[in-house]
Design a protein around this motif. Structure first.
Motif, PDB file in Angstrom:
ATOM      1  N   ARG A 128       0.330  -1.355  -0.407  1.00 56.38           N
ATOM      2  CA  ARG A 128      -0.120  -0.281  -0.629  1.00 56.38           C
ATOM      3  C   ARG A 128       0.631   1.381  -0.050  1.00 56.38           C
ATOM      4  O   ARG A 128       0.647   1.610  -0.176  1.00 56.38           O
ATOM      5  CB  ARG A 128      -1.173  -0.079   1.568  1.00 56.38           C
ATOM      6  CG  ARG A 128      -2.052   1.354   0.733  1.00 56.38           C
ATOM      7  CD  ARG A 128      -2.932   1.650   1.134  1.00 56.38           C
ATOM      8  NE  ARG A 128      -3.505   0.260  -0.038  1.00 56.38           N
ATOM      9  CZ  ARG A 128      -3.709   0.675  -1.017  1.00 56.38           C
ATOM     10  NH1 ARG A 128      -5.120   1.641  -0.541  1.00 56.38           N
ATOM     11  NH2 ARG A 128      -4.226  -0.210  -2.348  1.00 56.38           N
ATOM     12  N   GLU A 129       2.107   1.174   0.696  1.00 53.22           N
ATOM     13  CA  GLU A 129       2.533   2.734   0.998  1.00 53.22           C
ATOM     14  C   GLU A 129       3.611   2.714  -0.250  1.00 53.22           C
ATOM     15  O   GLU A 129       3.927   3.613  -1.144  1.00 53.22           O
ATOM     16  CB  GLU A 129       4.406   2.455   1.596  1.00 53.22           C
ATOM     17  CG  GLU A 129       2.792   2.320   3.628  1.00 53.22           C
ATOM     18  CD  GLU A 129       3.437   2.109   4.811  1.00 53.22           C
ATOM     19  OE1 GLU A 129       4.991   1.956   4.498  1.00 53.22           O
ATOM     20  OE2 GLU A 129       3.292   2.769   5.662  1.00 53.22           O
ATOM     21  N   ASP A 179       0.144   5.482  -0.945  1.00 54.89           N
ATOM     22  CA  ASP A 179      -1.203   5.169   0.409  1.00 54.89           C
ATOM     23  C   ASP A 179      -0.927   5.017   1.063  1.00 54.89           C
ATOM     24  O   ASP A 179      -0.184   4.792   2.007  1.00 54.89           O
ATOM     25  CB  ASP A 179      -2.265   4.639  -0.670  1.00 54.89           C
ATOM     26  CG  ASP A 179      -2.199   4.898  -1.757  1.00 54.89           C
ATOM     27  OD1 ASP A 179      -3.049   6.214  -2.125  1.00 54.89           O
ATOM     28  OD2 ASP A 179      -3.507   4.172  -2.275  1.00 54.89           O
ATOM     29  N   THR A 180      -1.771   5.376   1.691  1.00 61.16           N
ATOM     30  CA  THR A 180      -1.968   5.010   3.860  1.00 61.16           C
ATOM     31  C   THR A 180      -2.898   3.943   4.191  1.00 61.16           C
ATOM     32  O   THR A 180      -3.500   3.294   3.495  1.00 61.16           O
ATOM     33  CB  THR A 180      -1.935   5.733   4.616  1.00 61.16           C
ATOM     34  OG1 THR A 180      -1.436   7.344   4.409  1.00 61.16           O
ATOM     35  CG2 THR A 180      -2.239   5.589   5.714  1.00 61.16           C
ATOM     36  N   ASP A 230      -7.842  -1.575   5.638  1.00 60.14           N
ATOM     37  CA  ASP A 230      -7.334  -2.265   4.708  1.00 60.14           C
ATOM     38  C   ASP A 230      -7.413  -4.177   5.471  1.00 60.14           C
ATOM     39  O   ASP A 230      -7.443  -5.093   4.816  1.00 60.14           O
ATOM     40  CB  ASP A 230      -5.726  -2.295   4.132  1.00 60.14           C
ATOM     41  CG  ASP A 230      -6.160  -0.249   3.774  1.00 60.14           C
ATOM     42  OD1 ASP A 230      -7.417  -0.268   3.729  1.00 60.14           O
ATOM     43  OD2 ASP A 230      -5.064   0.080   4.230  1.00 60.14           O
TER      44      ASP A 230
END
Length: 702
Positions: free
Chosen positions: A524-525, A529-530, A535
């Motif tokens: 994700r990172e 994105d965070t 998630d």
């Protein structure tokens, strides 16, 4: 000097001269009589040259010996340097071109330059052909020209004496070499001469002028041999396909060698040289994709050699085959050709049917997909279809058109397409949850239609299922149950089990494939994105950043079927001699991983997947009258504004034989892939009685 001294000197000089004359006479006698025959042989025999005799390429067949590829005998027109009169190359080529034009026969011409156009200045002008940027760059490099050189610059260089000598000479006699003043003829000759240079034409390397000509053309060429010295008609093999539409992405295609291939082969020590007679030459073909490329070293035979003897006038006096060619080996695939055909047709038919619907949820926008069927017990890939597809028989004729189409026909979606799995991922999470003890076999989770643990983030379920256990949750695909199970596991444990199932990693099949990926904080990172708590639960239902190929999904399904024993998937069953009689290589089944869960865990998951195929289950409609028990799972991952349909199943559930995965892009609900799986299963279990006779009748090639 006294008369006596003068006489003495005269006698000495005379004796020396006489001795020299006698020595010369002796040498002449020695040469003409004693060694005469030896010198005569040398003058007559001249010298020898060795030529390569190209071996036939091995074939590719299915598991029953039925061919995907065929080697057909063809007639090729070649130029042989050994017979070509010195200094008359252009004249002979022009004579041959004139004859072929009268017979409406094409010849090889890959020069990326147009026919000439006569400009207002009365001079011939040329342009580069469109969509041939790579070939144009190569041409400029070969001619040692700058990148900004024009087509006219290229032609001027090729016509010069430094290259192909296509300009008239001042000392030409009237009527001679008039052809050189014709720009059209210059362009034709330049095209042939450039290709000859590309193919390293020499005494050792014949040049193929035209391929696969008719008997009429071959006969005319042979009848005019007196006017075409150095031109011959030989037999060779042409790669054809029993049906080029069956498994084209897997079988692959062959093609000519390009400059980058030549450079790579030289670096690998695989290019032709005096010391490496088996090396590749410019006129060779090579596997460019699929099994043709992956097993190039097996399919390519061992070339033979023939020795050509010429006299001092460069006339051939003898031709002897010193080393016969050995054809390449045959590659036996694990595919069942009939099952492959049915799989392709079922996928295409279902997509066409879905497009008749009027809603996105029912697959109105479906236009691409893949389906894979594997043998649970061996890891053999029995069928791997992708849609849209193409025909290997017309690959090069169709390439420019199909390469621009969307969705891409040349993309092998079975191995290179990466998709969210959606709810087909839930059996993995169920396995992990049961084995790790975060949920029990009979434990229930309350489904109110909304998951509230992460309030204000409130993801939903399609239904309100009330208190639901793992079996029922798999049957109706309850999101709430798997949100909770995924939360209790956490992302690391989810991914640990997914990795054991082979998800998000290469399967190890013999042709190129995508790796895919698993959802994680790092993934994700990396996308900018965070990572957050939501998630974790979205990953548990096969959403977010999970991306798997249909081949991985089929392997995962087979692993579920075999209680966690993951077989190495493979497409090649064996390698045999050209005539199939000898086995030189055989792929043995191999368990490469074991999911760390007990049989009782897999039995619970199996019961839930069986329920999904029975009344009340998500794909029951497709299996109502099927005589075997089916374990299945549907998935409906979201993709932008549309829904992807994913579907997995294996059967018979009690003793699994095959596992199937189906993905339909924009296919709506997961159950829309079930009819494809049903047709595959019908063919596998009931459609093989009418199998045609094969090389070894009705016998699987062991």
């Amino acid at each position: 000097m006294s008369p006596k001294e003068e006489k003495t000197r005269f006698l000495i000089v005379g004796a020396v001269v006489g001795a020299l004359i006698l020595a010369f006479l002796y040498q002449l006698v020695f040469i003409q009589i004693t060694q005469g025959e030896a010198y005569k042989r040398k003058v007559t025999q001249g010298y020898t040259r060795t030529q390569t005799v190209v071996a036939a390429r091995g074939e590719i067949v299915d598991r029953y010996g039925r061919p995907f590829t065929i080697n057909r005998i063809s007639l090729d027109i070649i130029l042989d340097q050994a017979y070509l009169p010195e200094g008359q190359t252009n004249e002979v080529i022009l004579e041959l071109i004139t004859l072929l034009e009268s017979l409406d026969q094409d010849w090889i011409d890959n020069l990326p330059i147009s026919e000439p156009v006569i400009g207002s200045d009365g001079a011939a002008h040329y342009s580069f052909l469109p969509e041939m940027e790579t070939q144009v760059a190569r041409l400029k490099s070969d001619l040692h020209l700058e990148a900004y050189a024009t087509a006219d610059d290229c032609m001027w260089n090729m016509c010069s004496p430094a290259y192909y000598d296509l300009e008239p000479h001042d000392d030409d006699k009237p009527g001679e070499r008039d052809w050189a003043e014709d720009p059209v003829t210059q362009r034709k000759l330049a095209g042939v001469r450039y290709e000859m240079a590309q193919q390293n034409f020499s005494f050792k390397n014949n040049y193929t002028f035209a391929q696969d000509v008719s008997n009429l053309v071959a006969t005319n060429v042979q009848e005019r041999s007196y006017a075409l010295p150095g031109v011959d008609v030989i037999q060779s093999t042409v790669r054809e396909y029993s049906d080029g539409t069956i498994a084209p992405h897997i079988v692959g295609i062959t093609g000519p060698l390009y400059r980058e291939d030549m450079e790579s082969l030289r670096e690998q020590g695989l290019w032709w040289s005096e010391e490496n007679q088996q090396g590749y030459r410019g006129s060779d073909t090579i596997g460019r994709s699929g099994i043709e490329a992956a097993y190039e070293h097996v399919l390519r035979g061992k070339n033979g050699e023939r020795q050509i003897t010429l006299n001092a006038r460069h006339q051939v006096v003898d031709v002897t085959e010193t080393v016969p060619p050995t054809p390449g080996n045959t590659v036996v695939l694990t595919l069942d050709r009939d099952l492959q055909k049915v799989t392709q047709e079922a996928l295409a038919d279902q997509i066409a049917l879905l497009r008749l619907n009027t809603t996105i949820n029912e697959g109105r926008d479906a236009n691409a997909g893949a389906a894979v069927c594997v043998d649970v017990k061996t890891g053999e890939v029995l069928a791997a279809a992708t849609f849209p597809s193409y025909d290997n028989s017309t690959y090069y004729q169709d390439y420019n058109r199909l390469s621009k189409e969307k969705p891409e026909p040349y993309l092998n979606r079975a191995t290179m397409g990466v998709y969210r799995p959606g709810s087909t991922y839930k059996p993995c999470v169920a396995t992990a949850g049961l084995q790790e003890g975060v949920v029990g076999p009979t434990e229930t989770v309350l489904c109110t239609g909304v998951y509230t643990r992460l309030d204000p983030y409130l993801p939903r379920c399609l239904y309100v299922n009330g208190n639901i256990d793992v079996r029922h949750a798999l049957q109706v695909s309850c999101n709430i149950f798997f949100y909770e199970t995924g939360w209790r596991l956490g992302i690391n444990l989810q991914n640990e089990y997914a990795a054991h199932f082979g998800l998000g990693n290469y399967t190890g099949i013999e042709i190129p494939e995508a790796k895919g990926q698993l959802s994680s904080r790092a993934t994700r990172e990396a996308a900018g994105d965070t990572w957050n708590n939501g998630d974790i639960i979205q990953s548990a239902i096969g959403q977010l950043d999970h991306g798997f190929t249909p081949m991985q999904l089929a392997s995962y399904t087979a692993t579920l079927a075999s209680n966690g024993a993951r077989q190495q998937l493979h497409l090649v069953k064996s390698v045999r001699s050209y005539n199939l009689q000898e086995v030189t290589e055989e792929t043995q089944p191999q368990v490469i991983d074991q999911v760390p869960a007990g049989e009782e865990v897999f039995q619970v998951v199996r019961e839930g997947m069986i329920a999904a195929s029975q009344p009340g289950g998500t794909s029951a409609a497709s299996w109502i009258d099927f005589p075997y028990t089916v374990a299945s799972k549907t998935g409906t991952p979201e993709s932008l504004d549309n829904l992807t349909s994913t579907y997995i199943c294996y059967m018979p559930a009690e003793d699994p034989q095959i596992a199937i995965a189906v993905v339909i892009e924009d296919g709506g609900q997961g159950y829309t892939g079930a009819p494809v799986a049903r047709k595959i299963a019908d063919q596998y279990f009931f459609g093989r009685e009418d199998q045609e006779t094969v090389t070894i009748p009705n016998t699987l090639l062991q």
